[in-house]
Design a protein around this motif. Structure first.
Motif, PDB file in Angstrom:
ATOM      1  N   GLU A  21       0.802  -1.216   0.000  1.00  0.00           N
ATOM      2  CA  GLU A  21       0.000   0.000   0.000  1.00  0.00           C
ATOM      3  C   GLU A  21       0.838   1.271   0.000  1.00  0.00           C
ATOM      4  N   VAL A  22       2.169   1.115   0.030  1.00  0.00           N
ATOM      5  CA  VAL A  22       3.034   2.290   0.077  1.00  0.00           C
ATOM      6  C   VAL A  22       2.816   3.176  -1.132  1.00  0.00           C
ATOM      7  N   SER A  23       2.660   2.565  -2.290  1.00  0.00           N
ATOM      8  CA  SER A  23       2.495   3.342  -3.518  1.00  0.00           C
ATOM      9  C   SER A  23       1.239   4.206  -3.484  1.00  0.00           C
ATOM     10  N   ASP A  24       0.268   3.848  -2.627  1.00  0.00           N
ATOM     11  CA  ASP A  24      -0.953   4.643  -2.531  1.00  0.00           C
ATOM     12  C   ASP A  24      -0.718   5.953  -1.793  1.00  0.00           C
ATOM     13  N   HIS A  25       0.393   6.044  -1.055  1.00  0.00           N
ATOM     14  CA  HIS A  25       0.631   7.219  -0.214  1.00  0.00           C
ATOM     15  C   HIS A  25       1.778   8.090  -0.699  1.00  0.00           C
ATOM     16  N   VAL A  26       2.772   7.513  -1.374  1.00  0.00           N
ATOM     17  CA  VAL A  26       3.957   8.298  -1.724  1.00  0.00           C
ATOM     18  C   VAL A  26       3.638   9.421  -2.705  1.00  0.00           C
ATOM     19  N   GLY A  27       2.524   9.300  -3.408  1.00  0.00           N
ATOM     20  CA  GLY A  27       2.152  10.361  -4.332  1.00  0.00           C
ATOM     21  C   GLY A  27       1.533  11.568  -3.669  1.00  0.00           C
ATOM     22  N   ASP A  28       1.184  11.459  -2.391  1.00  0.00           N
ATOM     23  CA  ASP A  28       0.565  12.554  -1.648  1.00  0.00           C
ATOM     24  C   ASP A  28       1.659  13.438  -1.050  1.00  0.00           C
ATOM     25  N   PRO A  29       1.767  14.706  -1.450  1.00  0.00           N
ATOM     26  CA  PRO A  29       2.837  15.574  -0.921  1.00  0.00           C
ATOM     27  C   PRO A  29       2.763  15.773   0.583  1.00  0.00           C
ATOM     28  N   SER A  30       1.585  15.647   1.170  1.00  0.00           N
ATOM     29  CA  SER A  30       1.444  15.857   2.609  1.00  0.00           C
ATOM     30  C   SER A  30       1.761  14.608   3.414  1.00  0.00           C
ATOM     31  N   ALA A  31       2.034  13.492   2.728  1.00  0.00           N
ATOM     32  CA  ALA A  31       2.261  12.214   3.409  1.00  0.00           C
ATOM     33  C   ALA A  31       3.761  11.914   3.485  1.00  0.00           C
ATOM     34  N   VAL A  32       4.152  11.304   4.595  1.00  0.00           N
ATOM     35  CA  VAL A  32       5.510  10.799   4.784  1.00  0.00           C
ATOM     36  C   VAL A  32       5.397   9.328   5.173  1.00  0.00           C
ATOM     37  N   VAL A  33       6.095   8.488   4.440  1.00  0.00           N
ATOM     38  CA  VAL A  33       5.998   7.044   4.648  1.00  0.00           C
ATOM     39  C   VAL A  33       7.346   6.506   5.110  1.00  0.00           C
ATOM     40  N   TRP A  34       7.304   5.668   6.104  1.00  0.00           N
ATOM     41  CA  TRP A  34       8.497   4.916   6.520  1.00  0.00           C
ATOM     42  C   TRP A  34       8.157   3.446   6.530  1.00  0.00           C
ATOM     43  N   PHE A  35       9.041   2.655   5.989  1.00  0.00           N
ATOM     44  CA  PHE A  35       8.892   1.208   6.145  1.00  0.00           C
ATOM     45  C   PHE A  35      10.254   0.576   6.263  1.00  0.00           C
ATOM     46  N   ASP A  36      10.256  -0.522   6.987  1.00  0.00           N
ATOM     47  CA  ASP A  36      11.496  -1.205   7.359  1.00  0.00           C
ATOM     48  C   ASP A  36      11.459  -2.625   6.837  1.00  0.00           C
ATOM     49  N   LEU A  37      12.565  -3.051   6.242  1.00  0.00           N
ATOM     50  CA  LEU A  37      12.705  -4.408   5.725  1.00  0.00           C
ATOM     51  C   LEU A  37      13.868  -5.082   6.442  1.00  0.00           C
ATOM     52  N   CYS A  38      13.631  -6.273   6.930  1.00  0.00           N
ATOM     53  CA  CYS A  38      14.673  -7.041   7.616  1.00  0.00           C
ATOM     54  C   CYS A  38      15.031  -8.251   6.762  1.00  0.00           C
ATOM     55  N   SER A  39      16.275  -8.292   6.303  1.00  0.00           N
ATOM     56  CA  SER A  39      16.780  -9.373   5.442  1.00  0.00           C
ATOM     57  C   SER A  39      15.845  -9.627   4.264  1.00  0.00           C
ATOM     58  N   PRO A  40      15.597  -8.607   3.444  1.00  0.00           N
ATOM     59  CA  PRO A  40      14.654  -8.772   2.332  1.00  0.00           C
ATOM     60  C   PRO A  40      15.254  -9.616   1.206  1.00  0.00           C
ATOM     61  N   THR A  41      14.401 -10.145   0.385  1.00  0.00           N
ATOM     62  CA  THR A  41      14.817 -10.888  -0.800  1.00  0.00           C
ATOM     63  C   THR A  41      14.995  -9.908  -1.962  1.00  0.00           C
ATOM     64  N   PRO A  42      15.703 -10.300  -3.009  1.00  0.00           N
ATOM     65  CA  PRO A  42      15.842  -9.412  -4.177  1.00  0.00           C
ATOM     66  C   PRO A  42      14.493  -8.993  -4.766  1.00  0.00           C
ATOM     67  N   SER A  43      13.519  -9.900  -4.753  1.00  0.00           N
ATOM     68  CA  SER A  43      12.201  -9.551  -5.298  1.00  0.00           C
ATOM     69  C   SER A  43      11.521  -8.482  -4.460  1.00  0.00           C
ATOM     70  N   ASP A  44      11.704  -8.533  -3.135  1.00  0.00           N
ATOM     71  CA  ASP A  44      11.117  -7.505  -2.268  1.00  0.00           C
ATOM     72  C   ASP A  44      11.672  -6.126  -2.611  1.00  0.00           C
ATOM     73  N   LEU A  45      13.000  -6.047  -2.748  1.00  0.00           N
ATOM     74  CA  LEU A  45      13.611  -4.760  -3.054  1.00  0.00           C
ATOM     75  C   LEU A  45      13.296  -4.302  -4.468  1.00  0.00           C
ATOM     76  N   ALA A  46      13.136  -5.256  -5.387  1.00  0.00           N
ATOM     77  CA  ALA A  46      12.785  -4.884  -6.759  1.00  0.00           C
ATOM     78  C   ALA A  46      11.421  -4.215  -6.801  1.00  0.00           C
ATOM     79  N   LYS A  47      10.490  -4.725  -6.008  1.00  0.00           N
ATOM     80  CA  LYS A  47       9.154  -4.133  -5.954  1.00  0.00           C
ATOM     81  C   LYS A  47       9.213  -2.714  -5.398  1.00  0.00           C
ATOM     82  N   ILE A  48       9.993  -2.526  -4.315  1.00  0.00           N
ATOM     83  CA  ILE A  48      10.133  -1.201  -3.720  1.00  0.00           C
ATOM     84  C   ILE A  48      10.839  -0.257  -4.682  1.00  0.00           C
TER      85      ILE A  48
END
Length: 322
Positions: A21-48
């Motif tokens: 759902e991050v992509s739903d918020h990053v387009g909003d200038p008034s929104a700030v998003v933080w998310f944390d990944l622990c030992s992610p896979t290459p596919s996880d980072l590719a999506k981000i």
């Protein structure tokens, strides 16, 4: 477990929502998003990477461990590599953390769960009114926690160096090899630690130099405080390295002094033993001598051996050779 947070106009609106759902918020200038990944896979980072427009080189660095601490600048974001540190069972554990910084998103990628991201969140929540400054404030809280961890490590190392200084003058069996091993291991830890403490100073300094374009003036003193802490950690690390070197040098000199004492003792005992050897050798010649074939000759030689040997012992003892 992956963690997420959404701030809007400096107010925490949601947390724990799916990363999709991050992509739903990053387009909003008034929104700030933080998310944390622990030992992610290459596919996880590719999506981000697709959602935030991250550079492929930065994503590659985040996937490969053992990166040096650094700050890289790309068109759409900044990429930082820092290390959390802790001293557990006298072992220096380093946890790599990759950080992506965009205009309204902060992404942290941890190498392992050993880094306490929960403490970073508690720092953010302890000063909620500062959240209105967005991503730079969140980044400050993360860097401040990392640098504060360096002080804990250095304090533990400082205590250990002081203990080594005390052990240096405790004359106990087995101390020589123990001190030599401990000073060598401590020096190795300080060298490893310095490799991340000094670059951290450069990272925060670079962020300060970007304060005009990146930081609100109200945040500049906070980053300056972190920078001062990085200076202290670098200076403290160099000071401890010098102390360990002094302990090692003093230990080597101490061994030389002890070896000199041993040589003096051996020389002194050799001189004492040489006296009866000389006298008995002299009386053992096949020629008549005073008291030859009489008991008085034996008692005279024995008395001479005792008197001269005792005199040599007293002289060497007063000089500290025995």
């Amino acid at each position: 477990m992956d963690r997420t947070r959404l701030y809007r106009n400096g107010v925490l609106k949601a947390e724990g929502f799916p990363i999709d759902e991050v992509s739903d918020h990053v387009g909003d200038p008034s929104a700030v998003v933080w998310f944390d990944l622990c030992s992610p896979t290459p596919s996880d980072l590719a999506k981000i990477s697709e959602e935030l427009g991250l550079h492929e080189l930065a994503v590659e660095d985040a996937l490969h461990s053992r990166q040096r601490p650094k700050l890289d600048t790309y068109d759409s974001h900044l990429f930082l590599t820092v290390y959390g540190a802790k001293l557990a069972d006298r072992n220096l554990d380093l946890i790599e953390i990759s950080i992506f910084v965009t205009k309204n998103a902060l992404v942290t990628v941890r190498e392992s769960s050993e880094f306490d991201i929960g403490e970073v969140i508690r720092r953010w929540d302890a000063n909620t009114e500062m959240a209105r400054y967005g991503v730079p404030y969140l980044l400050h809280g993360l860097l401040d926690y990392v640098v504060d961890g360096y002080f804990d490590v250095l304090q533990a190392m400082d205590d250990r160096v002081e203990a080594l200084e005390d052990d240096l003058f405790d004359d106990r069996p087995g101390d020589r090899a123990y001190i030599q091993r401990q000073t060598f291991e401590m020096r190795k830890k300080l060298v490893r630690f310095r490799r991340l403490a000094v670059p951290m100073r450069e990272i925060v300094g670079s962020l300060l130099r970007r304060s005009v374009e990146m930081l609100d003036p109200a945040l500049a003193p906070y980053y300056q405080d972190v920078y001062d802490h990085t200076l202290r950690t670098a200076e403290w690390t160099d000071s401890l390295r010098e102390l360990v070197g002094n302990v090692r040098e003093a230990h080597i000199n101490q061994q030389g002094f002890k070896l000199n004492d041993i040589m003096k003792k051996i020389t002194s005992w050799a001189a004492i033993i040489a006296v009866p050897t000389m006298i008995t050798g002299f009386y053992g010649q096949n020629v008549p001598y005073p008291g030859f074939s009489h008991p008085i000759g034996f008692w005279t030689s024995s008395a001479a051996i005792f008197v001269v040997s005792s005199a040599l012992y007293v002289i060497f003892k007063k000089r500290g050779w025995l």
